[in-house]
Design a protein around this motif. Structure first.
Motif, PDB file in Angstrom:
ATOM      1  N   ASP A 170       9.441   1.189 -42.840  1.00 56.23           N
ATOM      2  CA  ASP A 170       9.342   1.140 -41.376  1.00 56.23           C
ATOM      3  C   ASP A 170      10.445   2.028 -40.802  1.00 56.23           C
ATOM      4  O   ASP A 170      11.629   1.682 -40.857  1.00 56.23           O
ATOM      5  CB  ASP A 170       9.485  -0.313 -40.902  1.00 56.23           C
ATOM      6  CG  ASP A 170       9.373  -0.458 -39.388  1.00 56.23           C
ATOM      7  OD1 ASP A 170       9.014   0.530 -38.712  1.00 56.23           O
ATOM      8  OD2 ASP A 170       9.638  -1.566 -38.890  1.00 56.23           O
ATOM      9  N   THR A 204      12.981   0.811 -37.120  1.00 59.57           N
ATOM     10  CA  THR A 204      12.450  -0.556 -37.163  1.00 59.57           C
ATOM     11  C   THR A 204      12.759  -1.376 -35.904  1.00 59.57           C
ATOM     12  O   THR A 204      12.039  -2.316 -35.575  1.00 59.57           O
ATOM     13  CB  THR A 204      12.923  -1.270 -38.445  1.00 59.57           C
ATOM     14  OG1 THR A 204      12.169  -2.449 -38.646  1.00 59.57           O
ATOM     15  CG2 THR A 204      14.407  -1.617 -38.390  1.00 59.57           C
ATOM     16  N   GLY A 217      12.535  -5.044 -35.778  1.00 55.30           N
ATOM     17  CA  GLY A 217      11.960  -5.398 -37.079  1.00 55.30           C
ATOM     18  C   GLY A 217      10.550  -5.953 -36.955  1.00 55.30           C
ATOM     19  O   GLY A 217       9.998  -6.489 -37.923  1.00 55.30           O
ATOM     20  N   LEU A 264       7.925  -4.501 -39.526  1.00 49.18           N
ATOM     21  CA  LEU A 264       8.270  -4.871 -40.895  1.00 49.18           C
ATOM     22  C   LEU A 264       8.026  -6.366 -41.122  1.00 49.18           C
ATOM     23  O   LEU A 264       7.449  -6.774 -42.137  1.00 49.18           O
ATOM     24  CB  LEU A 264       9.741  -4.515 -41.149  1.00 49.18           C
ATOM     25  CG  LEU A 264      10.219  -4.540 -42.588  1.00 49.18           C
ATOM     26  CD1 LEU A 264       9.394  -3.609 -43.453  1.00 49.18           C
ATOM     27  CD2 LEU A 264      11.702  -4.175 -42.668  1.00 49.18           C
ATOM     28  N   GLY A 303       9.838  -4.276 -48.381  1.00 46.09           N
ATOM     29  CA  GLY A 303       9.941  -3.328 -47.282  1.00 46.09           C
ATOM     30  C   GLY A 303      11.334  -2.783 -47.065  1.00 46.09           C
ATOM     31  O   GLY A 303      12.328  -3.438 -47.369  1.00 46.09           O
ATOM     32  N   GLY A 325      13.487  -1.083 -43.898  1.00 41.37           N
ATOM     33  CA  GLY A 325      13.529  -0.794 -42.460  1.00 41.37           C
ATOM     34  C   GLY A 325      14.699   0.123 -42.170  1.00 41.37           C
ATOM     35  O   GLY A 325      15.821  -0.141 -42.605  1.00 41.37           O
ATOM     36  N   ASP A 370      16.908   2.364 -39.212  1.00 46.46           N
ATOM     37  CA  ASP A 370      17.166   2.618 -37.803  1.00 46.46           C
ATOM     38  C   ASP A 370      18.490   3.351 -37.668  1.00 46.46           C
ATOM     39  O   ASP A 370      19.378   3.213 -38.515  1.00 46.46           O
ATOM     40  CB  ASP A 370      17.186   1.315 -36.991  1.00 46.46           C
ATOM     41  CG  ASP A 370      16.707   1.535 -35.570  1.00 46.46           C
ATOM     42  OD1 ASP A 370      15.582   1.127 -35.241  1.00 46.46           O
ATOM     43  OD2 ASP A 370      17.466   2.153 -34.776  1.00 46.46           O
ATOM     44  N   ALA A 407      17.038  -6.908 -36.367  1.00 45.43           N
ATOM     45  CA  ALA A 407      15.996  -6.931 -37.400  1.00 45.43           C
ATOM     46  C   ALA A 407      16.379  -7.897 -38.524  1.00 45.43           C
ATOM     47  O   ALA A 407      15.540  -8.675 -39.005  1.00 45.43           O
ATOM     48  CB  ALA A 407      15.757  -5.524 -37.951  1.00 45.43           C
ATOM     49  N   ALA A 438      13.289  -7.487 -48.039  1.00 53.23           N
ATOM     50  CA  ALA A 438      13.512  -6.315 -47.189  1.00 53.23           C
ATOM     51  C   ALA A 438      14.907  -5.745 -47.389  1.00 53.23           C
ATOM     52  O   ALA A 438      15.860  -6.474 -47.643  1.00 53.23           O
ATOM     53  CB  ALA A 438      13.329  -6.703 -45.718  1.00 53.23           C
ATOM     54  N   LEU A 454      17.536  -3.180 -45.256  1.00 50.53           N
ATOM     55  CA  LEU A 454      17.724  -2.523 -43.963  1.00 50.53           C
ATOM     56  C   LEU A 454      18.772  -1.436 -44.123  1.00 50.53           C
ATOM     57  O   LEU A 454      19.847  -1.678 -44.681  1.00 50.53           O
ATOM     58  CB  LEU A 454      18.144  -3.546 -42.900  1.00 50.53           C
ATOM     59  CG  LEU A 454      17.059  -4.585 -42.577  1.00 50.53           C
ATOM     60  CD1 LEU A 454      17.617  -5.704 -41.707  1.00 50.53           C
ATOM     61  CD2 LEU A 454      15.852  -3.927 -41.911  1.00 50.53           C
ATOM     62  N   ALA A 462       5.696   3.596 -38.246  1.00 48.96           N
ATOM     63  CA  ALA A 462       6.757   3.991 -37.316  1.00 48.96           C
ATOM     64  C   ALA A 462       6.242   3.909 -35.887  1.00 48.96           C
ATOM     65  O   ALA A 462       5.097   4.267 -35.618  1.00 48.96           O
ATOM     66  CB  ALA A 462       7.236   5.415 -37.603  1.00 48.96           C
TER      67      ALA A 462
END
Ligand code: GLN
Length: 288
Positions: A124, A127, A130, A133, A145, A147, A149, A158, A171, A173, A191
């Protein structure tokens, strides 16, 4: 003589008037929401208890919220939450408020990868809260996943959302500029990049233009800068049979179709519930 105590009915009236003067479209409905938020009362109780007197703390909180809403701060920042894909998400200034049309970017992958137990590798880009995601990890219980940013503030939100939904362990990040720091391949890339042309930012509703992060809105001179920036990352990171789903703004489909087709993608579109082409679906074109 002491002023009459503020009952729910009186507070509702005063708040409605203030919101109407501020140009809010449905002042009565929003005043009711704010009162419910402050008192915790169900809609029908707000009517039944109309003569109940608000305590000082409730009154103070109500006044503060009405003042913020009258300045056109989005309701989601006042309540601190927003529903997306039936999931309750936390939001605060610093992340874009999840929009219903963005759910198109959940529907599209669900249609393309109907096998819910697939161990999809999902990316993602940008994100924010979030929301995408979280919705995708929720739908694919074996997926993992990433994410990304640029905003540390967004990544914090998120992380809170993934944690609260029990998805954090699936996930990662990452703070970064689109996909530059990553290596693939990913089966699914989603996205919702900024796509408002810089010259049109001033015309946005005050709730959006004054309060939501520019980083999530400003798409450069023609609104398409972010797509050009992330295109090389998509080419590098998308798996051979992967799918990328990008949110686009109204009227941007033709230009973006041309951009991605020229780079070697096959391009399809998916409309949102309002019938606007909202999601660009990209796959690697088969080699001849
Ligand atoms: N849909 C947003 C709006 O309210 C824009 C979001 C974005 O740029 N990704 O205009």
């Amino acid at each position: 003589m002491a002023p009459a105590p503020t009952t729910i009915a009186r507070a509702l009236c005063a708040a409605t008037r203030r919101l109407r003067e501020a140009g809010i479209e449905s002042p009565r409905a929003e005043a009711r929401l704010l009162l419910r938020h402050v008192t915790g009362l169900a809609p029908e109780l707000l009517v039944r208890e109309r003569d109940r007197v608000l305590v000082a703390d409730e009154l103070a909180r109500l006044e503060a919220l009405v003042a913020r809403r009258a300045e056109r701060e989005p309701w989601a920042y006042l309540s601190g939450e927003r529903e997306f894909w039936s999931l309750r998400l936390r939001v605060r200034p610093g992340v874009l408020v999840p929009r219903p049309e963005t759910e198109t970017l959940v529907e599209a992958p669900l249609a393309a990868f109907p096998e819910r137990t697939a161990a999809l590798r999902i990316l993602d880009l940008g994100t924010g809260s979030g929301c995408l995601l979280a919705a995708l990890l929720h739908e694919y219980p074996n997926a993992f996943g990433v994410g990304v940013d640029r905003s540390a503030e967004a990544l914090a939100v998120a992380a809170e959302n993934l944690e609260a939904l029990g998805l954090r362990r699936r996930a990662a990040l990452v703070r970064g500029d689109w996909g530059t720091a990553l290596s693939g391949p990913f089966d699914l890339v989603v996205a919702n990049p900024p796509y408002v042309a810089s010259g049109e930012l001033e015309a946005l509703a005050p709730e959006v233009g004054r309060y939501e992060p520019r980083l999530a809105l400003d798409g450069g001179p023609d609104g398409l800068s972010a797509y050009r920036a992330l295109l090389p990352d998509l080419l590098r990171l998308l798996a051979a049979h992967g799918l990328a789903c990008l949110e686009i703004g109204a009227g941007q489909a033709a230009a973006l179709r041309a951009l991605f087709a020229a780079a070697g993608f096959t391009v399809a579109l998916r409309a949102d519930l309002a019938g606007i082409a909202r999601c660009l679906l990209l796959r690697r074109a088969a080699r001849p």
